[in-house]
Design a protein around this motif. Structure first.
Motif, PDB file in Angstrom:
ATOM      1  N   THR A  58      54.092 -22.548  12.187  1.00 48.72           N
ATOM      2  CA  THR A  58      53.116 -21.964  13.115  1.00 48.72           C
ATOM      3  C   THR A  58      53.525 -22.156  14.573  1.00 48.72           C
ATOM      4  O   THR A  58      53.144 -21.349  15.429  1.00 48.72           O
ATOM      5  N   ASN A  59      54.272 -23.216  14.890  1.00 45.80           N
ATOM      6  CA  ASN A  59      54.633 -23.454  16.287  1.00 45.80           C
ATOM      7  C   ASN A  59      55.538 -22.362  16.848  1.00 45.80           C
ATOM      8  O   ASN A  59      55.219 -21.763  17.880  1.00 45.80           O
ATOM      9  N   PRO A  60      56.692 -22.057  16.224  1.00 36.98           N
ATOM     10  CA  PRO A  60      57.521 -20.989  16.795  1.00 36.98           C
ATOM     11  C   PRO A  60      56.866 -19.623  16.723  1.00 36.98           C
ATOM     12  O   PRO A  60      57.095 -18.780  17.602  1.00 36.98           O
ATOM     13  N   HIS A  61      56.031 -19.384  15.713  1.00 33.33           N
ATOM     14  CA  HIS A  61      55.355 -18.091  15.644  1.00 33.33           C
ATOM     15  C   HIS A  61      54.337 -17.954  16.777  1.00 33.33           C
ATOM     16  O   HIS A  61      54.177 -16.867  17.336  1.00 33.33           O
ATOM     17  N   ALA A  62      53.653 -19.044  17.140  1.00 36.88           N
ATOM     18  CA  ALA A  62      52.732 -18.997  18.279  1.00 36.88           C
ATOM     19  C   ALA A  62      53.495 -18.727  19.568  1.00 36.88           C
ATOM     20  O   ALA A  62      53.036 -17.963  20.430  1.00 36.88           O
ATOM     21  N   VAL A  63      54.670 -19.343  19.707  1.00 32.15           N
ATOM     22  CA  VAL A  63      55.494 -19.122  20.902  1.00 32.15           C
ATOM     23  C   VAL A  63      55.845 -17.644  21.032  1.00 32.15           C
ATOM     24  O   VAL A  63      55.706 -17.036  22.097  1.00 32.15           O
ATOM     25  N   ARG A  64      56.313 -17.041  19.947  1.00 26.93           N
ATOM     26  CA  ARG A  64      56.714 -15.636  19.984  1.00 26.93           C
ATOM     27  C   ARG A  64      55.506 -14.722  20.195  1.00 26.93           C
ATOM     28  O   ARG A  64      55.597 -13.698  20.871  1.00 26.93           O
ATOM     29  N   LYS A  65      54.369 -15.084  19.625  1.00 28.83           N
ATOM     30  CA  LYS A  65      53.190 -14.221  19.711  1.00 28.83           C
ATOM     31  C   LYS A  65      52.747 -14.002  21.147  1.00 28.83           C
ATOM     32  O   LYS A  65      52.260 -12.917  21.498  1.00 28.83           O
ATOM     33  N   VAL A  66      52.908 -15.026  21.993  1.00 25.18           N
ATOM     34  CA  VAL A  66      52.456 -14.903  23.379  1.00 25.18           C
ATOM     35  C   VAL A  66      53.573 -14.430  24.306  1.00 25.18           C
ATOM     36  O   VAL A  66      53.423 -14.469  25.522  1.00 25.18           O
ATOM     37  N   GLY A  67      54.697 -13.982  23.723  1.00 27.32           N
ATOM     38  CA  GLY A  67      55.745 -13.369  24.531  1.00 27.32           C
ATOM     39  C   GLY A  67      56.781 -14.315  25.082  1.00 27.32           C
ATOM     40  O   GLY A  67      57.534 -13.947  25.991  1.00 27.32           O
ATOM     41  N   LEU A  68      56.854 -15.546  24.548  1.00 25.98           N
ATOM     42  CA  LEU A  68      57.872 -16.500  24.965  1.00 25.98           C
ATOM     43  C   LEU A  68      58.968 -16.577  23.898  1.00 25.98           C
ATOM     44  O   LEU A  68      58.798 -16.079  22.781  1.00 25.98           O
ATOM     45  N   ARG A  69      60.079 -17.201  24.226  1.00 28.49           N
ATOM     46  CA  ARG A  69      61.227 -17.235  23.324  1.00 28.49           C
ATOM     47  C   ARG A  69      61.457 -18.655  22.822  1.00 28.49           C
ATOM     48  O   ARG A  69      61.731 -19.563  23.605  1.00 28.49           O
ATOM     49  N   PRO A  70      61.337 -18.908  21.504  1.00 25.38           N
ATOM     50  CA  PRO A  70      61.598 -20.247  20.981  1.00 25.38           C
ATOM     51  C   PRO A  70      63.086 -20.571  21.007  1.00 25.38           C
ATOM     52  O   PRO A  70      63.923 -19.741  20.651  1.00 25.38           O
ATOM     53  N   VAL A  71      63.408 -21.782  21.423  1.00 28.95           N
ATOM     54  CA  VAL A  71      64.778 -22.290  21.403  1.00 28.95           C
ATOM     55  C   VAL A  71      64.771 -23.518  20.492  1.00 28.95           C
ATOM     56  O   VAL A  71      64.263 -24.585  20.869  1.00 28.95           O
ATOM     57  N   PHE A  72      65.294 -23.354  19.284  1.00 28.09           N
ATOM     58  CA  PHE A  72      65.267 -24.441  18.312  1.00 28.09           C
ATOM     59  C   PHE A  72      66.316 -25.488  18.658  1.00 28.09           C
ATOM     60  O   PHE A  72      67.470 -25.163  18.950  1.00 28.09           O
ATOM     61  N   CYS A  73      65.906 -26.754  18.589  1.00 27.11           N
ATOM     62  CA  CYS A  73      66.797 -27.874  18.906  1.00 27.11           C
ATOM     63  C   CYS A  73      66.876 -28.808  17.701  1.00 27.11           C
ATOM     64  O   CYS A  73      65.939 -28.894  16.896  1.00 27.11           O
ATOM     65  N   ASP A  74      67.970 -29.509  17.614  1.00 29.61           N
ATOM     66  CA  ASP A  74      68.110 -30.508  16.564  1.00 29.61           C
ATOM     67  C   ASP A  74      67.191 -31.694  16.862  1.00 29.61           C
ATOM     68  O   ASP A  74      66.618 -31.798  17.957  1.00 29.61           O
ATOM     69  N   VAL A  75      67.045 -32.590  15.876  1.00 33.83           N
ATOM     70  CA  VAL A  75      66.220 -33.782  16.051  1.00 33.83           C
ATOM     71  C   VAL A  75      67.108 -35.018  15.992  1.00 33.83           C
ATOM     72  O   VAL A  75      68.199 -34.991  15.417  1.00 33.83           O
ATOM     73  N   ASP A  76      66.607 -36.089  16.605  1.00 33.65           N
ATOM     74  CA  ASP A  76      67.345 -37.345  16.558  1.00 33.65           C
ATOM     75  C   ASP A  76      66.964 -38.124  15.306  1.00 33.65           C
ATOM     76  O   ASP A  76      66.227 -37.619  14.446  1.00 33.65           O
TER      77      ASP A  76
END
Length: 395
Positions: A58-76
């Motif tokens: 739901t997090n990246p889909h919410a980002v895209r829904k409002v017109g922003l671009r998700p940038v996926f990052c690795d985790v530590d």
């Protein structure tokens, strides 16, 4: 916190401030709606948002829904967000279960939003979330540490931002009374007294949860040679938690799906969770990382979550795993009964109801995932099934 439970809006905002440090709260119908609200209000169309590649879809889909671009990052190693490889305007930090994420990514020059849903009350270096982030969200959905079965809240340090958020959505909640609202984002009024009660409990439980979490993870690590929780970030104080993530060792004889199916029908609270690498899912149509996120892609297919707490549930989990992993060929799933021959037509038709799997006691069940329920296999059908050889789909 003794005496009658207060349910006025001012008290609920005060309780949320004690957990997170944010003094201003805007209630909506879900955590996803809260994230949409914060991003619409504080972001700008086209901005890039860094977020962990291991997260709820739901997090990246919410980002895209409002017109922003998700940038996926690795985790530590603590499942916190690693710094993005490309410039971004927004950082979305997601705290893992009970622990704290990486609260330093982004610095003051970027808009910083915290998802504290799975660790409300966590601290880093003695600081609450509001001291490191510009805004935050909480979900009150099923399985969350503060669970109402639904609802969410957007949290702000700046009162003007909270006022604008209420105006933006055309509704507000002031001292227990509703003003104008739109159905799209309504926080159900019936949940409000329940939220007050949950927050009262949360504030009482938080000190105990902080003390208990390290011990819970250490005890699980000792008990479970095949599964282990991730470590907690040093220098942090845990928050509330409702489940413990477990990582299945590489080369295990059963997959997380196999173990989940057997656990469901055995009454063991061990489940997969809607946390994965969303950019690898079939439904994802947005941008993908320009190179593999190695830790995310290693962890994602090996995750399970234990919903129990204390010695008795831990021992039950250990017994279950000993039985299941001791005879893995009996517990692999899903059994593709509809494709196996020469099963009779009535058996194939019956098996289409769901996934056939076996409990730790050896009984056959069908799991209907749409209903999240398990049904015993009728004795006549079970006898018919066991007269035939079948293998799990794709094996």
């Amino acid at each position: 916190m003794s005496g009658p439970v207060k349910t006025d809006g001012a008290w609920v905002r005060e309780a949320l401030e004690r957990l997170t440090g944010f003094p201003h709260a805007v209630f909506v119908q879900s955590g996803t709606a809260a994230l949409e609200l914060v991003l619409r209000l504080l972001g700008r169309r086209g901005w890039r948002v860094a977020l962990p590649g291991l997260t709820c879809w739901t997090n990246p889909h919410a980002v895209r829904k409002v017109g922003l671009r998700p940038v996926f990052c690795d985790v530590d190693e603590y499942w916190g967000l690693r710094p993005p490889r490309e410039p971004v305007e927004v950082v979305l930090g997601v705290d893992p279960w009970g622990g704290a994420g990486n609260w330093t990514v982004g610095g003051k020059e970027r808009l910083r939003i915290g998802d504290a849903t799975q660790s409300p009350g966590a601290r880093v270096g003695g600081a609450l979330l509001a001291e490191r982030f510009d805004a935050a969200i909480l979900s009150f959905g099923v399985g969350k540490p503060i669970s109402l079965g639904g609802g969410g809240v957007a949290l702000f340090s700046d009162e003007r931002a909270a006022v604008e958020a209420r105006r933006h959505l055309q509704f507000g909640f002031w001292d227990g009374r509703w003003a104008l609202h739109t159905d799209r984002y309504v926080f159900p009024q019936a949940l409000y007294p329940l939220l007050a009660e949950r927050l009262r409990r949360a504030l009482v439980e938080l000190p105990r949860a902080r003390r208990a979490l390290p011990g819970e993870r250490a005890a699980l690590t000792r008990l479970l040679p095949h599964l282990a929780p991730p470590p907690l970030r040093p220098g942090t104080e845990p928050g509330l938690f409702s489940m413990t993530p477990l990582i299945l060792q590489r080369g295990a004889a059963l997959t997380p799906a196999d173990l989940e199916a057997a656990a469901i029908v055995s009454g063991v609270p061990l489940v997969r969770h809607p946390v994965s690498a969303p950019y690898l899912e079939a439904v994802w149509r947005g941008p993908r990382p320009d190179r593999p996120l190695r830790r995310v892609e290693s962890l994602s297919p090996r995750l399970l979550f234990f919903e129990g707490r204390g010695p008795k549930p831990r021992r039950a989990l250990a017994r279950f795993l000993s039985l299941v992993l001791g005879a893995p060929e009996r517990f692999r799933r899903p059994y593709s009964l509809g494709e196996a021959a020469p099963l009779p037509e009535h058996v194939r038709h019956w098996a289409e109801r769901g996934t056939v799997c076996r409990s730790a006691s050896g009984e056959l069940f069908v799991v209907d995932r749409a209903l999240a329920r398990a049904f015993p296999v009728p004795e006549a059908i079970a006898a018919e099934v066991q007269r035939h050889e079948w293998s799990p789909h794709g094996r």
